[in-house]
Enzyme design. Structure first.
Site, mmCIF file in Angstrom:
data_model
loop_
_atom_site.group_PDB
_atom_site.id
_atom_site.type_symbol
_atom_site.label_atom_id
_atom_site.label_comp_id
_atom_site.label_asym_id
_atom_site.label_seq_id
_atom_site.Cartn_x
_atom_site.Cartn_y
_atom_site.Cartn_z
ATOM 1 N N ASN A 90 74.241 73.279 37.685
ATOM 2 C CA ASN A 90 73.392 74.526 37.688
ATOM 3 C C ASN A 90 72.828 74.805 39.174
ATOM 4 O O ASN A 90 72.686 74.057 40.063
ATOM 5 C CB ASN A 90 72.119 74.248 36.987
ATOM 6 C CG ASN A 90 72.537 73.970 35.536
ATOM 7 O OD1 ASN A 90 73.580 74.379 34.988
ATOM 8 N ND2 ASN A 90 71.717 73.200 34.767
ATOM 9 N N ALA A 117 74.976 67.101 38.527
ATOM 10 C CA ALA A 117 74.925 67.333 39.767
ATOM 11 C C ALA A 117 73.797 66.430 40.487
ATOM 12 O O ALA A 117 73.835 65.651 41.449
ATOM 13 C CB ALA A 117 74.906 68.582 40.272
ATOM 14 N N ASN A 148 63.706 59.727 28.048
ATOM 15 C CA ASN A 148 62.305 59.466 28.525
ATOM 16 C C ASN A 148 61.439 58.993 27.112
ATOM 17 O O ASN A 148 62.186 59.187 26.057
ATOM 18 C CB ASN A 148 61.767 60.790 29.273
ATOM 19 C CG ASN A 148 61.852 62.075 28.272
ATOM 20 O OD1 ASN A 148 61.913 61.951 26.997
ATOM 21 N ND2 ASN A 148 61.917 63.233 29.172
ATOM 22 N N SER A 197 54.433 58.089 35.135
ATOM 23 C CA SER A 197 53.639 57.259 35.805
ATOM 24 C C SER A 197 53.655 55.562 35.420
ATOM 25 O O SER A 197 53.197 54.812 36.072
ATOM 26 C CB SER A 197 52.235 57.946 36.043
ATOM 27 O OG SER A 197 51.427 57.857 34.467
ATOM 28 N N GLY A 207 55.983 54.079 34.700
ATOM 29 C CA GLY A 207 57.412 53.409 35.167
ATOM 30 C C GLY A 207 58.407 53.378 33.993
ATOM 31 O O GLY A 207 58.574 54.091 33.339
ATOM 32 N N THR A 252 60.738 68.043 38.449
ATOM 33 C CA THR A 252 62.136 68.461 38.255
ATOM 34 C C THR A 252 63.013 67.319 38.721
ATOM 35 O O THR A 252 63.071 67.255 40.014
ATOM 36 C CB THR A 252 62.531 69.904 38.462
ATOM 37 O OG1 THR A 252 61.242 70.461 38.320
ATOM 38 C CG2 THR A 252 63.594 70.430 38.020
ATOM 39 N N ASP A 306 66.603 62.423 36.569
ATOM 40 C CA ASP A 306 68.113 62.303 37.227
ATOM 41 C C ASP A 306 68.091 61.316 38.540
ATOM 42 O O ASP A 306 69.219 60.691 38.780
ATOM 43 C CB ASP A 306 68.566 63.942 37.554
ATOM 44 C CG ASP A 306 68.591 64.804 36.533
ATOM 45 O OD1 ASP A 306 68.745 64.379 35.234
ATOM 46 O OD2 ASP A 306 68.307 65.875 36.521
HETATM 47 O O1 RIB Z 1 66.772 67.418 35.063
HETATM 48 C C1 RIB Z 1 66.582 68.368 35.819
HETATM 49 C C2 RIB Z 1 67.563 69.700 35.860
HETATM 50 O O2 RIB Z 1 67.829 70.129 34.320
HETATM 51 C C3 RIB Z 1 67.516 70.929 36.545
HETATM 52 O O3 RIB Z 1 67.968 70.605 37.855
HETATM 53 C C4 RIB Z 1 68.121 71.933 35.822
HETATM 54 O O4 RIB Z 1 69.268 72.425 36.328
HETATM 55 C C5 RIB Z 1 68.453 71.291 34.380
HETATM 56 O O5 RIB Z 1 69.751 71.126 34.057
HETATM 57 NA NA NA Z 2 61.681 66.968 43.306
#
Ligand code: RIB
Ligand code: NA
Length: 309
Positions: free
Chosen positions: A9, A40, A188, A228, A230, A254, A258
């Site tokens: 995205n 990504a 999560n 926080s 862990g 954000t 990932d």
């Molecule tokens: O996990 C974060 C991501 O979730 C963002 O970068 C957004 O694109 C969504 O896909």
């Molecule tokens: Na960040």
């Protein structure tokens, strides 16, 4: 090699004092764009931390024939991700609308676009057979993810599956099919609780009990990331491991999940035990929260080792 099968995205981000409620308008100074998409992001996290080492990263995905798509592909290549199996198609590149509040919390709406055209058939057997880990999320069609998971398991490739966002399947059986195709589940605390509820093992607000139920009933090792606090790994026999997060003041969370998944995959591909891989992943996720955007704060190997030391 790690194969990441998933989404790409462009993130359009507005920082707000507080995230708007339904029907409400809030103002933000300006919008900024960042590279994103769970797939990504995980690919960049794995590639950055693995650069210079033996574990390569390839991504299977789709982008649109538009400026966002081209920029996203260039960004992946620059970060050392193999983009040879990413298709460019006649659908718009995926786009995420993100608001981030003063505490670094976010709310995200994803317009999927090209991500919904990603197919299991885009992953050639020749690529799969060279992989030790396949990583999945939930931003491409579920049936395609499931097919990749099944093929990976048949080929003896470890399936790391991040159930984010939680798939909207109805009932225990459909969820069980997904969980049973997974070697390492990463969720999560909220996702752990929703999945437990869907399979009929509601655990109140006890996300560890929820994770333990998933691991016990369906067999994957279940990792619950808890901000926080862990991350916790729970094996099917109930054995637990914990990795601590670093005490930080987040700027933008954000992509923290990932970062965790990508660095975890690198560790597992390098042959680390789950606890050790989680320790590195937690530290990297903490680091990623210190910089705006999903990917900018992800560390390379040197920065991660300095941070851990
Ligand atoms: O996990 C974060 C991501 O979730 C963002 O970068 C957004 O694109 C969504 O896909
Ligand atoms: Na960040």
């Amino acid at each position: 090699m790690i194969v990441i099968f998933g989404s790409i995205n462009m993130d359009l981000v507005a920082r707000v004092q507080r995230i708007a409620r339904p029907g409400e308008t809030v103002l933000s100074r300006r919008a900024e764009s960042f590279f994103g998409g769970k797939g990504a992001n995980q690919a960049v996290a794995a590639a950055r931390v693995g650069r210079g080492g033996p574990i390569r990263v390839a991504m299977v995905a789709a982008v649109g024939d538009d400026p966002f798509g081209k920029a996203c592909l260039d960004n992946l290549s620059r970060n050392g991700v193999d983009t040879g199996t990413i298709r460019t198609i006649e659908e718009p590149t995926g786009c995420a609308f993100i608001t981030v509040d003063e505490t670094g919390e976010n709310a995200i709406t994803v317009a999927s676009g090209a991500n919904m055209a990603v197919r299991a058939a885009d992953l050639p057997d020749s690529l799969l057979s060279g992989a030790s880990v396949v990583v999945l999320q939930m931003e491409v069609p579920l049936a395609e993810n499931l097919e990749v998971a099944a093929r990976a398991r048949r080929a003896g490739v470890k399936v790391v599956w991040n159930f984010a966002p939680v798939p909207q399947v109805s009932g225990r059986e459909a969820m069980a099919e997904l969980l049973s195709a997974t070697d390492v589940l990463v969720v999560n605390e909220h996702e752990a609780l929703s999945i437990a509820e869907i399979i009929g093992d509601a655990a109140g607000d006890d996300y560890l009990a929820a994770g333990a139920a998933l691991a016990r009933s369906f067999g994957p090792a279940c990792i619950v990331t808890a901000g926080s606090r862990g991350a916790f790994a729970i094996a099917p026999d109930g054995t637990q491991a914990h990795a601590a997060a670093r005490p930080i003041t987040p700027v933008d969370t954000t992509g923290a999940g990932d970062t965790f998944v990508g660095v975890l995959a690198n560790g597992l591909a390098e042959g680390l035990e789950i606890g050790a891989a989680m320790g590195r992943a937690c530290a990297a996720a903490s680091m990623s929260c210190l910089t705006p955007g999903a990917q900018a704060g992800m560390p390379d190997r040197d920065a991660l080792e300095r941070y851990i030391a």
